[in-house]
Design a protein around this motif. Structure first.
Motif, PDB file in Angstrom:
ATOM      1  N   VAL A  75      11.348 -10.942  -6.426  1.00 52.43           N
ATOM      2  CA  VAL A  75      11.751 -10.014  -6.009  1.00 52.43           C
ATOM      3  C   VAL A  75      10.522  -9.043  -5.824  1.00 52.43           C
ATOM      4  N   GLN A  76      10.127  -8.963  -4.494  1.00 49.47           N
ATOM      5  CA  GLN A  76       8.777  -8.198  -4.251  1.00 49.47           C
ATOM      6  C   GLN A  76       8.838  -7.347  -3.070  1.00 49.47           C
ATOM      7  N   PHE A  77       7.903  -6.381  -3.154  1.00 52.02           N
ATOM      8  CA  PHE A  77       8.200  -5.346  -2.053  1.00 52.02           C
ATOM      9  C   PHE A  77       6.701  -5.159  -1.588  1.00 52.02           C
ATOM     10  N   ILE A  78       6.332  -5.174  -0.483  1.00 50.65           N
ATOM     11  CA  ILE A  78       5.071  -4.749   0.126  1.00 50.65           C
ATOM     12  C   ILE A  78       4.968  -3.388   0.753  1.00 50.65           C
ATOM     13  N   VAL A  79       3.845  -2.711   0.234  1.00 49.15           N
ATOM     14  CA  VAL A  79       3.595  -1.383   0.858  1.00 49.15           C
ATOM     15  C   VAL A  79       2.386  -1.572   1.625  1.00 49.15           C
ATOM     16  N   HIS A  80       2.253  -1.229   3.005  1.00 54.49           N
ATOM     17  CA  HIS A  80       1.462  -1.269   3.835  1.00 54.49           C
ATOM     18  C   HIS A  80       0.885   0.225   4.193  1.00 54.49           C
ATOM     19  N   GLU A  81      -0.439   0.374   4.196  1.00 55.85           N
ATOM     20  CA  GLU A  81      -0.936   1.900   4.347  1.00 55.85           C
ATOM     21  C   GLU A  81      -2.219   2.011   4.929  1.00 55.85           C
ATOM     22  N   LYS A  82      -2.373   3.038   5.439  1.00 57.52           N
ATOM     23  CA  LYS A  82      -3.647   3.288   6.432  1.00 57.52           C
ATOM     24  C   LYS A  82      -3.959   4.850   6.088  1.00 57.52           C
ATOM     25  N   GLY A  83      -5.226   5.022   5.965  1.00 60.06           N
ATOM     26  CA  GLY A  83      -5.733   6.313   5.849  1.00 60.06           C
ATOM     27  C   GLY A  83      -4.849   7.104   4.913  1.00 60.06           C
ATOM     28  N   GLY A  84      -4.469   6.636   3.628  1.00 59.98           N
ATOM     29  CA  GLY A  84      -3.955   7.363   2.690  1.00 59.98           C
ATOM     30  C   GLY A  84      -2.204   7.573   3.061  1.00 59.98           C
ATOM     31  N   SER A  98       0.313   7.405  -2.383  1.00 61.17           N
ATOM     32  CA  SER A  98       0.857   7.545  -3.893  1.00 61.17           C
ATOM     33  C   SER A  98       2.183   7.828  -4.166  1.00 61.17           C
ATOM     34  N   ARG A  99       2.940   8.375  -3.154  1.00 63.38           N
ATOM     35  CA  ARG A  99       4.313   8.982  -3.401  1.00 63.38           C
ATOM     36  C   ARG A  99       5.666   7.806  -2.919  1.00 63.38           C
ATOM     37  N   TRP A 100       4.815   6.383  -2.874  1.00 66.49           N
ATOM     38  CA  TRP A 100       6.119   5.709  -2.034  1.00 66.49           C
ATOM     39  C   TRP A 100       7.156   5.366  -2.953  1.00 66.49           C
ATOM     40  N   PHE A 101       6.902   5.293  -4.317  1.00 66.16           N
ATOM     41  CA  PHE A 101       7.857   4.994  -5.314  1.00 66.16           C
ATOM     42  C   PHE A 101       8.699   6.091  -5.618  1.00 66.16           C
ATOM     43  N   ASP A 102       8.177   7.422  -5.793  1.00 63.67           N
ATOM     44  CA  ASP A 102       9.028   8.641  -5.674  1.00 63.67           C
ATOM     45  C   ASP A 102      10.010   8.958  -4.325  1.00 63.67           C
TER      46      ASP A 102
END
Length: 182
Positions: free
Chosen positions: A135-144, A88-92
């Motif tokens: 202009v796209q950005f992909i965020v990959h996450e696992k387990g929060g 939840s903090r990637w943009f910050d």
């Protein structure tokens, strides 16, 4: 003559590889000074792979970073398990580390979960609410936690959102374009 040059170039590159002066990664040769040569052609590659410990200077907490020309935000940021950031903090995190210009944002396009439990969220970059084309950005996450971020994003833009033409001029331009491209 050109073929002979290419043969000598490849022999020279192989000698550098075997001597340990250069490293090979995914078809790209890079030296310790981060100069790049595409093995498939003669033009320089416009991105670079930076491994630890140097990547910490570019992206705190990352174990691998790939840069692309034209932006301070890396095209790929792979986080180590120890230093992963909360999803939840990637943009910050981006804003803190790359000093995003006021008005820059990201709009979620879609989010998918794969069979391994990874969530892949694709974002479109915006400026003052307007989408930036391509202009796209992909965020990959696992387990929060974010494991990887990749794509193209800009930390600063030189853009003006004021109108330079009126409605009638825009309509005339559109009609002329359609007439020419039929």
């Amino acid at each position: 003559m050109k073929n002979l040059f290419n043969v000598f170039k490849r022999i020279f590159i192989m000698l550098l590889l075997f001597s340990g002066i250069m490293n090979l990664h995914a078809g790209i040769i890079y030296s310790s000074e981060f100069r790049y040569l595409n093995l498939c052609g003669n033009s320089p590659v416009d991105y670079s792979n930076i491994a630890a410990p140097y990547c910490f200077k570019v992206a705190p907490g990352a174990e691998q970073v790939s840069m692309v020309a034209g932006t301070a935000i890396p095209a790929l940021i792979k986080f180590s398990c120890v230093n992963a950031i909360v999803s939840s903090r990637w943009f910050d995190w981006l804003g803190q580390n790359y000093h995003l210009q006021k008005g820059i944002g990201f709009k979620l396009i879609r989010s998918e979960k794969d069979e391994f439990g990874n969530t892949h969220s694709r974002y479109l970059q915006t400026f003052n609410g307007y989408p930036l084309y391509g202009v796209q950005f992909i965020v990959h996450e696992k387990g929060g936690y974010v494991t990887l971020m990749n794509g193209r994003a800009y930390n600063t833009l030189k853009a003006s959102l004021r109108k330079n033409i009126n409605e009638q001029q825009a309509l005339a331009l559109a009609v002329n374009y359609l007439k020419k491209n039929r």
